[in-house]
Design a protein around this motif. Structure first.
Motif, mmCIF file in Angstrom:
data_model
loop_
_atom_site.group_PDB
_atom_site.id
_atom_site.type_symbol
_atom_site.label_atom_id
_atom_site.label_comp_id
_atom_site.label_asym_id
_atom_site.label_seq_id
_atom_site.Cartn_x
_atom_site.Cartn_y
_atom_site.Cartn_z
ATOM 1 N N MET A 1 0.846 -1.202 0.000
ATOM 2 C CA MET A 1 0.000 0.000 0.000
ATOM 3 C C MET A 1 0.881 1.253 0.000
ATOM 4 S SD MET A 1 -3.045 1.071 -0.259
ATOM 5 C CE MET A 1 -3.890 -0.489 -0.089
ATOM 6 N N ILE A 2 0.431 2.292 -0.638
ATOM 7 C CA ILE A 2 1.228 3.511 -0.768
ATOM 8 C C ILE A 2 1.307 4.260 0.567
ATOM 9 C CG2 ILE A 2 0.622 3.775 -3.197
ATOM 10 C CD1 ILE A 2 -1.342 5.936 -2.391
ATOM 11 N N ASP A 3 2.317 5.109 0.672
ATOM 12 C CA ASP A 3 2.483 5.984 1.835
ATOM 13 C C ASP A 3 1.690 7.262 1.576
ATOM 14 O OD1 ASP A 3 3.247 7.496 3.957
ATOM 15 O OD2 ASP A 3 5.381 7.591 3.442
ATOM 16 N N PHE A 4 0.743 7.551 2.451
ATOM 17 C CA PHE A 4 -0.121 8.711 2.247
ATOM 18 C C PHE A 4 0.503 10.025 2.731
ATOM 19 C CE2 PHE A 4 -3.306 5.217 2.631
ATOM 20 C CZ PHE A 4 -3.820 5.321 1.351
ATOM 21 N N THR A 5 1.698 9.969 3.297
ATOM 22 C CA THR A 5 2.302 11.165 3.905
ATOM 23 C C THR A 5 2.448 12.313 2.919
ATOM 24 O OG1 THR A 5 3.547 9.734 5.408
ATOM 25 C CG2 THR A 5 4.258 12.038 5.231
ATOM 26 N N THR A 6 2.999 12.025 1.752
ATOM 27 C CA THR A 6 3.225 13.109 0.781
ATOM 28 C C THR A 6 1.906 13.639 0.220
ATOM 29 O OG1 THR A 6 3.507 11.465 -0.991
ATOM 30 C CG2 THR A 6 5.512 12.281 0.113
ATOM 31 N N ILE A 7 0.904 12.762 0.111
ATOM 32 C CA ILE A 7 -0.401 13.204 -0.363
ATOM 33 C C ILE A 7 -1.017 14.155 0.650
ATOM 34 C CG2 ILE A 7 -2.745 12.460 -0.964
ATOM 35 C CD1 ILE A 7 -1.435 9.765 -1.817
ATOM 36 N N LEU A 8 -0.943 13.775 1.925
ATOM 37 C CA LEU A 8 -1.487 14.628 2.980
ATOM 38 C C LEU A 8 -0.764 15.966 3.055
ATOM 39 C CD1 LEU A 8 -2.061 11.891 5.698
ATOM 40 C CD2 LEU A 8 -3.821 13.317 4.648
ATOM 41 N N GLU A 9 0.526 15.956 2.754
ATOM 42 C CA GLU A 9 1.275 17.226 2.734
ATOM 43 C C GLU A 9 0.703 18.168 1.681
ATOM 44 O OE1 GLU A 9 5.309 16.144 2.093
ATOM 45 O OE2 GLU A 9 5.664 15.487 4.173
ATOM 46 N N LEU B 1 -9.017 3.719 4.066
ATOM 47 C CA LEU B 1 -8.860 2.406 3.438
ATOM 48 C C LEU B 1 -10.013 1.470 3.795
ATOM 49 C CD1 LEU B 1 -5.026 1.695 3.748
ATOM 50 C CD2 LEU B 1 -6.340 2.197 1.676
ATOM 51 N N GLU B 2 -10.504 1.569 5.026
ATOM 52 C CA GLU B 2 -11.607 0.701 5.430
ATOM 53 C C GLU B 2 -12.892 1.069 4.679
ATOM 54 O OE1 GLU B 2 -12.875 -2.670 7.436
ATOM 55 O OE2 GLU B 2 -10.856 -1.816 7.261
ATOM 56 N N VAL B 3 -13.103 2.366 4.419
ATOM 57 C CA VAL B 3 -14.256 2.779 3.618
ATOM 58 C C VAL B 3 -14.172 2.149 2.232
ATOM 59 C CG1 VAL B 3 -15.447 4.708 2.494
ATOM 60 C CG2 VAL B 3 -14.611 4.956 4.841
ATOM 61 N N ASN C 1 -4.658 -1.924 -7.314
ATOM 62 C CA ASN C 1 -3.401 -1.348 -7.810
ATOM 63 C C ASN C 1 -3.254 0.077 -7.275
ATOM 64 O OD1 ASN C 1 -1.050 -0.884 -9.214
ATOM 65 N ND2 ASN C 1 -2.065 -0.567 -11.189
ATOM 66 N N PRO C 2 -2.875 0.224 -5.988
ATOM 67 C CA PRO C 2 -2.806 1.548 -5.353
ATOM 68 C C PRO C 2 -1.775 2.453 -6.020
ATOM 69 C CG PRO C 2 -2.668 -0.219 -3.726
ATOM 70 C CD PRO C 2 -2.492 -0.851 -5.061
ATOM 71 N N LYS C 3 -2.220 3.674 -6.339
ATOM 72 C CA LYS C 3 -1.329 4.664 -6.946
ATOM 73 C C LYS C 3 -1.632 6.041 -6.370
ATOM 74 C CE LYS C 3 -1.086 2.404 -11.514
ATOM 75 N NZ LYS C 3 -1.387 2.617 -12.959
ATOM 76 N N LYS C 4 -0.601 6.832 -6.201
ATOM 77 C CA LYS C 4 -0.797 8.206 -5.740
ATOM 78 C C LYS C 4 -1.586 9.025 -6.755
ATOM 79 C CE LYS C 4 3.311 8.512 -2.803
ATOM 80 N NZ LYS C 4 4.593 9.218 -2.536
#
Length: 467
Positions: free
Chosen positions: A1-9, A198-200, A263-266
């Motif tokens: 699974m991707i790291d959401f940190t940069t997206i949240l930034e 992710l649970e949603v 296929n998780p992608k940013k």
């Protein structure tokens, strides 16, 4: 699974953004409350909505951030005083800070405008503590904001932002009629119920089906509703928060969620790069070997939330009239030019025909041969009738051999009585409509990117749901 940190930034508001929004909100509230005190009005302004709940998304465009300020009046206030005093306070506030505005109507009038580049709604309402005190639909916002602030954990605010952003990018966010998607409040309740973004996605892609029910407070009233998704309002057991969600958008979100989990992608959290090439769109329409009729006319100067239901109603009625006339409609959609220039706003209804030309004659079935009286009248009226099985049949001449002829016949003072047209649209259509084909519409010097995007997305309906 991707790291959401940069997206949240990218999507979480910076300290500077939060400070600017808070300062502007405080300033507007102070102007309203001071003026209310000076005039002796029993009114108090408060900040509600996503900004108050800290679930709003950062954007390079200020126009994407909504500031909702509600002007609360005691329950003892008459509706006439609430309207008059609420609008007076709202008008004074916007004019004091040099903003632009227009008056709109929900349960009662309110102001929507732009102040320092931010969209701001100034909404008079009653100061209710529970749903049974409700006097107008807008009053609910008080209860919704309070519920979310009490039940959404601090670390879940980022989960709401991820969900909202994902929905926006796949085209399923927005409860306004034009979209028919998920509201911000619905997103917040989904995170409160499921716990995380992710649970949603996991539950939506594996469990959701038409009629799926969520009842956070266990009110036991979910069966009262027959909508695509049922989420009982935790502040009102007799309301479905997901009532505005269409089956189409529910299904699209389910598919997009499954695509992402597989296929998780940013890229799902950013606008999809699409080239809206005018010539390519023309070629695609030609390859389909259909006939696209485009009805266009000036939009009436009414708010979008009143305009779009009327356009869709007209579109659906036109499709029904065409298909009743034996013309097969492959697909349809509608679009309006956007912007502040309401005087020059255009409406476009696209009707893509599988069948657009028919023979002179059509089969017309009459009574059964055993029905002596009606059979006699039928054969006297149609001497060239014949029998198929036990039913009289004849040929009748069509009034309209081609789809455009039928549309033109419908859009006359006499014919429009057969069309379920929005009341504000009727005069505009009769006075100034055009029928075009795709080539007429897609002219290089006249086709803006938003129109091309509409045409492209009509041809590629699955485009935004995958990356």
């Amino acid at each position: 699974m991707i790291d959401f940190t940069t997206i949240l930034e990218d999507i979480e508001p910076s300290e500077n953004e939060q400070k600017n929004i808070q300062n502007l909100s405080d300033k507007l509230i102070d102007i309203i409350n001071t003026n209310a005190h000076d005039k002796g009005f029993s009114a108090r302004a408060v900040l509600l909505g996503s900004v108050a709940k800290n679930t709003w998304i950062s954007s390079d465009n200020k126009e994407d951030v909504d500031i909702d300020i509600f002007i609360k009046f005691p329950l003892s206030t008459s509706l006439e005083d609430l309207k008059a005093q609420g609008l007076e306070l709202a008008y004074y506030c916007v004019e004091k800070v040099g903003g632009t505005y227009e008056e709109r109507y929900a349960s009662h009038p309110y102001l929507t405008g732009v102040i320092d580049g931010y969209p701001v709604d100034l909404v008079p309402c009653y100061d209710i503590q529970q749903s049974k005190e409700l006097k107008s639909a807008v009053d609910r916002t008080i209860l919704h904001t309070e519920y979310v602030r009490k039940n959404l954990k601090t670390n879940q605010e980022k989960e709401v932002r991820l969900l909202k952003r994902f929905m926006k990018m796949v085209g399923t966010y927005g409860s306004e009629f034009k979209v028919g998607g998920f509201s911000g409040y619905l997103c917040e309740l989904l995170i409160i119920h499921y716990g995380s973004f992710l649970e949603v996605l996991q539950k939506a892609s594996s469990e959701w089906k038409p009629g799926y029910q969520i009842d956070l407070m266990n009110f036991g009233t979910a069966d009262l509703f027959s909508d695509s998704l049922v989420v009982v309002d935790p502040t009102d057991k007799n309301r479905n928060v997901a009532a505005a969600l269409t089956l189409q958008k529910m299904a699209e979100f389910r598919v997009a969620a499954a695509n992402f989990l597989e296929n998780p992608k940013k890229a799902y959290f950013y606008p999809k790069e699409i080239s809206y090439d005018l010539q390519a769109i023309k070629v695609e329409f030609e390859k389909r070997d259909t006939h696209s009729i485009i009805l266009t006319f000036p939009a009436p100067e009414i708010p979008d939330d009143a305009l779009h239901p009327q356009i869709r109603k007209t579109e659906n009625s036109l499709v029904k009239i065409l298909e009743t006339g034996d013309f097969s409609v492959l697909g349809s959609d509608c679009w309006t030019s956007e912007g502040n220039d309401k005087e020059n706003q255009k409406v476009l209804i696209l009707l893509e025909m599988n069948t657009w030309h028919l023979p002179h004659y059509r089969k017309h079935f009459g009574p059964r041969v055993w029905d002596d009286d009606n059979a006699k009248r039928f054969t006297q009226k149609h001497p060239a009738s014949w029998i198929e099985d036990d039913q009289w049949v004849t040929l009748t001449r069509r009034e309209h051999q081609d789809a455009e002829s039928l549309i033109k016949g419908t859009l006359t003072k006499r014919g429009i009585r057969n069309l379920r047209v929005g009341k504000h649209l009727k005069k505009k259509i009769l006075n100034n409509y055009e029928l075009l084909n795709v080539s007429d519409l897609l002219i290089p010097e006249e086709s803006d990117e938003k129109l091309l995007k509409f045409m492209y997305c009509y041809l590629h309906k699955y485009e935004l749901l995958t990356r």
